[in-house]
Design a protein around this motif. Structure first.
Motif, PDB file in Angstrom:
ATOM      1  N   SER A   1      27.603  57.203  85.461  1.00 34.34           N
ATOM      2  CA  SER A   1      28.241  56.691  83.809  1.00 34.34           C
ATOM      3  C   SER A   1      28.212  54.847  83.933  1.00 34.34           C
ATOM      4  O   SER A   1      27.521  54.229  85.029  1.00 34.34           O
ATOM      5  N   THR A   2      28.221  54.293  82.088  1.00 32.60           N
ATOM      6  CA  THR A   2      28.182  52.999  82.198  1.00 32.60           C
ATOM      7  C   THR A   2      28.981  52.197  83.425  1.00 32.60           C
ATOM      8  O   THR A   2      28.703  51.141  83.493  1.00 32.60           O
ATOM      9  N   THR A   3      30.574  52.935  83.461  1.00 37.76           N
ATOM     10  CA  THR A   3      31.377  52.044  84.167  1.00 37.76           C
ATOM     11  C   THR A   3      30.396  51.409  85.671  1.00 37.76           C
ATOM     12  O   THR A   3      30.827  50.516  86.324  1.00 37.76           O
TER      13      THR A   3
ATOM     14  N   GLU B   1      36.700  48.501  78.826  1.00 34.57           N
ATOM     15  CA  GLU B   1      36.581  47.715  79.845  1.00 34.57           C
ATOM     16  C   GLU B   1      36.216  47.309  81.191  1.00 34.57           C
ATOM     17  O   GLU B   1      35.100  47.113  81.685  1.00 34.57           O
ATOM     18  N   ALA B   2      34.956  48.829  80.641  1.00 33.15           N
ATOM     19  CA  ALA B   2      33.773  48.604  81.627  1.00 33.15           C
ATOM     20  C   ALA B   2      32.905  47.747  81.726  1.00 33.15           C
ATOM     21  O   ALA B   2      32.570  46.569  82.343  1.00 33.15           O
ATOM     22  N   ASN B   3      32.529  47.212  80.909  1.00 32.11           N
ATOM     23  CA  ASN B   3      31.923  45.688  80.487  1.00 32.11           C
ATOM     24  C   ASN B   3      32.862  44.045  80.073  1.00 32.11           C
ATOM     25  O   ASN B   3      32.974  43.377  79.805  1.00 32.11           O
TER      26      ASN B   3
ATOM     27  N   VAL C   1      24.267  43.671  76.804  1.00 33.93           N
ATOM     28  CA  VAL C   1      24.868  43.926  75.587  1.00 33.93           C
ATOM     29  C   VAL C   1      25.351  46.129  76.035  1.00 33.93           C
ATOM     30  O   VAL C   1      24.355  46.593  76.396  1.00 33.93           O
ATOM     31  N   ASP C   2      26.872  46.370  75.558  1.00 38.34           N
ATOM     32  CA  ASP C   2      27.442  47.457  75.773  1.00 38.34           C
ATOM     33  C   ASP C   2      27.031  49.137  74.568  1.00 38.34           C
ATOM     34  O   ASP C   2      27.606  48.494  73.629  1.00 38.34           O
ATOM     35  N   GLY C   3      26.092  49.417  74.878  1.00 42.10           N
ATOM     36  CA  GLY C   3      25.646  50.186  73.253  1.00 42.10           C
ATOM     37  C   GLY C   3      26.209  51.293  73.213  1.00 42.10           C
ATOM     38  O   GLY C   3      25.343  52.490  72.882  1.00 42.10           O
TER      39      GLY C   3
ATOM     40  N   LEU D   1      24.988  58.580  78.962  1.00 42.36           N
ATOM     41  CA  LEU D   1      23.700  59.337  77.994  1.00 42.36           C
ATOM     42  C   LEU D   1      24.341  60.857  77.728  1.00 42.36           C
ATOM     43  O   LEU D   1      23.727  61.844  76.440  1.00 42.36           O
ATOM     44  N   TYR D   2      25.876  60.685  78.127  1.00 46.35           N
ATOM     45  CA  TYR D   2      26.684  62.390  77.648  1.00 46.35           C
ATOM     46  C   TYR D   2      27.198  61.927  75.975  1.00 46.35           C
ATOM     47  O   TYR D   2      27.710  63.419  76.116  1.00 46.35           O
ATOM     48  N   LYS D   3      27.026  60.353  75.521  1.00 51.98           N
ATOM     49  CA  LYS D   3      26.584  60.694  74.132  1.00 51.98           C
ATOM     50  C   LYS D   3      25.894  60.540  72.999  1.00 51.98           C
ATOM     51  O   LYS D   3      26.174  60.583  72.369  1.00 51.98           O
TER      52      LYS D   3
HETATM   53  C1  LIG Z   1      32.024  51.437  73.670  1.00 49.11           C
HETATM   54  C2  LIG Z   1      32.597  52.023  75.529  1.00 49.11           C
HETATM   55  N1  LIG Z   1      31.498  51.007  76.185  1.00 49.11           N
HETATM   56  C3  LIG Z   1      31.399  51.939  77.617  1.00 49.11           C
HETATM   57  C4  LIG Z   1      31.994  53.037  77.849  1.00 49.11           C
HETATM   58  C5  LIG Z   1      32.402  54.027  79.184  1.00 49.11           C
HETATM   59  O1  LIG Z   1      31.313  54.545  79.637  1.00 49.11           O
HETATM   60  P1  LIG Z   1      31.347  56.037  81.098  1.00 49.11           P
HETATM   61  O2  LIG Z   1      32.308  56.519  79.999  1.00 49.11           O
HETATM   62  O3  LIG Z   1      30.198  56.379  80.098  1.00 49.11           O
HETATM   63  O4  LIG Z   1      32.128  55.047  81.951  1.00 49.11           O
HETATM   64  C6  LIG Z   1      32.021  54.102  76.955  1.00 49.11           C
HETATM   65  C7  LIG Z   1      33.037  55.420  76.940  1.00 49.11           C
HETATM   66  O5  LIG Z   1      33.659  55.875  76.353  1.00 49.11           O
HETATM   67  C8  LIG Z   1      32.469  53.087  75.581  1.00 49.11           C
HETATM   68  O6  LIG Z   1      32.883  54.287  74.450  1.00 49.11           O
END
Ligand SMILES: Cc1ncc(COP(=O)(O)O)c(C=O)c1O
Length: 398
Positions: A88-90, A118-120, A193-195, A218-220
């Motif tokens: 995941s991005t997180t 919050e991940a970024n 950058v969070d894309g 990639l799941y989005k």
């Molecule tokens: C803009 C954005 N950044 C980061 C994330 C986190 O992604 P992931 O669920 O892959 O950790 C999300 C998830 O909804 C998101 O919408």
């Protein structure tokens, strides 16, 4: 430009044959049938450990490499080794923070926003415990955008990294990443950058954007539950190794502890094939058609919301595809967001309320106590008649 034919696009997604309107796509898109087929065929035909000399292992490795290569091509990275894959991005951003940490000393500065998921934010805020100074780049309250005027005073000789969103998962507004990259680089810092909320809608050209690190889930983007982090090779080489010590020289493996999920990675070429097919083989034509169609969807919904006196639109009221993606949020005046969504739930329409983990943004907007916003997030496979169904449902629910 060849216009997008949503009915052709929809045939590629088995889930869309159901009588159901999927409009929580910013949470997760539907998955391509070809992706699911590729996962199945990997598991049933070549589910072996990679790196051995026997033929099935060699074949399996080539499928996994093809997945990484497809994502590199999709995001405009010259070399497949520039793509780090993860669950995941997180997870990828937590790993990146861990890999950056040994190179950061007390007094080094990182800029995060109050507009991001919050991940970024959190992964980098946590570096405060080792003396890193965190500065917050706040959204301009009037335009609800991240403006360079507010960033510039935060940059200084100790700034090492700026973390921003290409597009908020609530506001949908597209930021000019290249302009920010120039400003950040002039200050001697790097840009992450969070894309995630951008990549399902517009072509990502990593080479042209000028960012140092770019992440997407990639799941989005019509695929399986994986995410990708893209960076120049030199950046990845310079990061600390977070894998086994003897893998320090292996990029991107040194940043993929435990390795990638093979069957999901092997399915990634199906995303590239599909997106190209929307533009007759040309990715940029595909995304132009997507942007055009999405703007029509956004305009239909935004037009409805702009005309109502009992909601506040959160974000840009314009449907201009250069300014926004069709992720549309609003705050109802008379009812709680949850109450509105629950009524819509009963009509076989999937929308959603909350803060979507962009909690600081929702707090900044003063909407936390009320339960956040109502979000309708569309993608190219949605249709105008689905938007009409959402509008009819909202008319009853509001
Ligand atoms: C803009 C954005 N950044 C980061 C994330 C986190 O992604 P992931 O669920 O892959 O950790 C999300 C998830 O909804 C998101 O919408």
């Amino acid at each position: 430009m060849t216009p997008l034919d949503p009915s052709t696009a929809r045939r590629a997604f088995p889930a869309l044959s159901r009588e159901y309107v999927f409009m929580d796509n910013a949470g997760g898109s539907q998955c391509l049938g070809a992706v699911a087929d590729a996962v199945r065929s990997y598991l049933l035909e070549r589910n072996v450990q990679l790196g051995a000399s026997y033929s099935v292992s060699v074949e399996a490795a080539s499928h996994v490499l093809a997945g990484q290569t497809a994502i590199a091509r999709l995001v405009g990275a010259a070399d497949r080794r520039q793509v780090v894959l993860g669950a995941s991005t997180t997870q990828l951003l937590a790993n990146l923070a861990r890999a950056l940490a040994p190179g950061l000393g007390p007094g080094d500065e990182i800029v995060v926003t109050n507009a991001d998921h919050e991940a970024n934010i959190g992964a980098f805020r946590r570096l405060e415990s080792q003396g890193v100074v965190i500065r917050e780049w706040q959204l301009d309250p009037g335009s609800l955008t991240l403006r360079l005027e507010e960033l510039e005073p935060l940059l200084g000789p100790r700034t090492r990294l700026v973390c921003m969103t290409h597009c908020s998962n609530i506001l949908g507004t597209i930021h000019d990443v290249s302009a920010v990259a120039r400003c950040v680089h002039a200050a001697g810092a790097q840009l992450l950058v969070d894309g995630v909320a951008y990549a399902p809608h517009r072509q990502v050209d990593f080479g042209a954007l000028g960012a140092d690190y770019y992440v997407l889930s990639l799941y989005k983007v019509y695929g399986p539950h994986l995410a990708a982090l893209v960076a120049p090779l030199g950046h990845l080489e310079a990061l600390a190794n977070i894998n086994h010590e003897f893998l320090a020289g292996e990029v991107p493996y040194k940043l993929q502890p435990g390795n990638v999920c093979f069957e999901l990675t092997a399915a990634l070429p199906a995303i590239e094939d599909y997106l190209r097919s929307l533009g007759g083989g040309d990715l940029s034509a595909a995304f132009s058609a997507v942007a055009h169609h999405e703007a029509a969807l956004a305009e239909r919904l935004l037009g409805f919301l702009r005309a109502r006196r009992d909601v506040t639109l959160i974000g840009d009221p314009s449907s201009d595809p250069g300014r926004r993606v069709p992720t549309v949020s609003f705050a109802p005046h008379a009812k709680a967001p949850e109450a509105v969504v629950r009524i819509v739930d009963g009509m076989n329409i999937g929308i959603r309320h909350g803060d979507f983990y962009s909690r600081r943004l929702v707090e900044h907007l003063g909407l936390r106590e009320r339960g956040g916003v109502v979000r309708v997030s569309m993608v190219h496979y949605n249709t105008l008649s689905e938007v009409d169904a959402v509008i009819a449902a909202l008319e009853r629910a509001l």
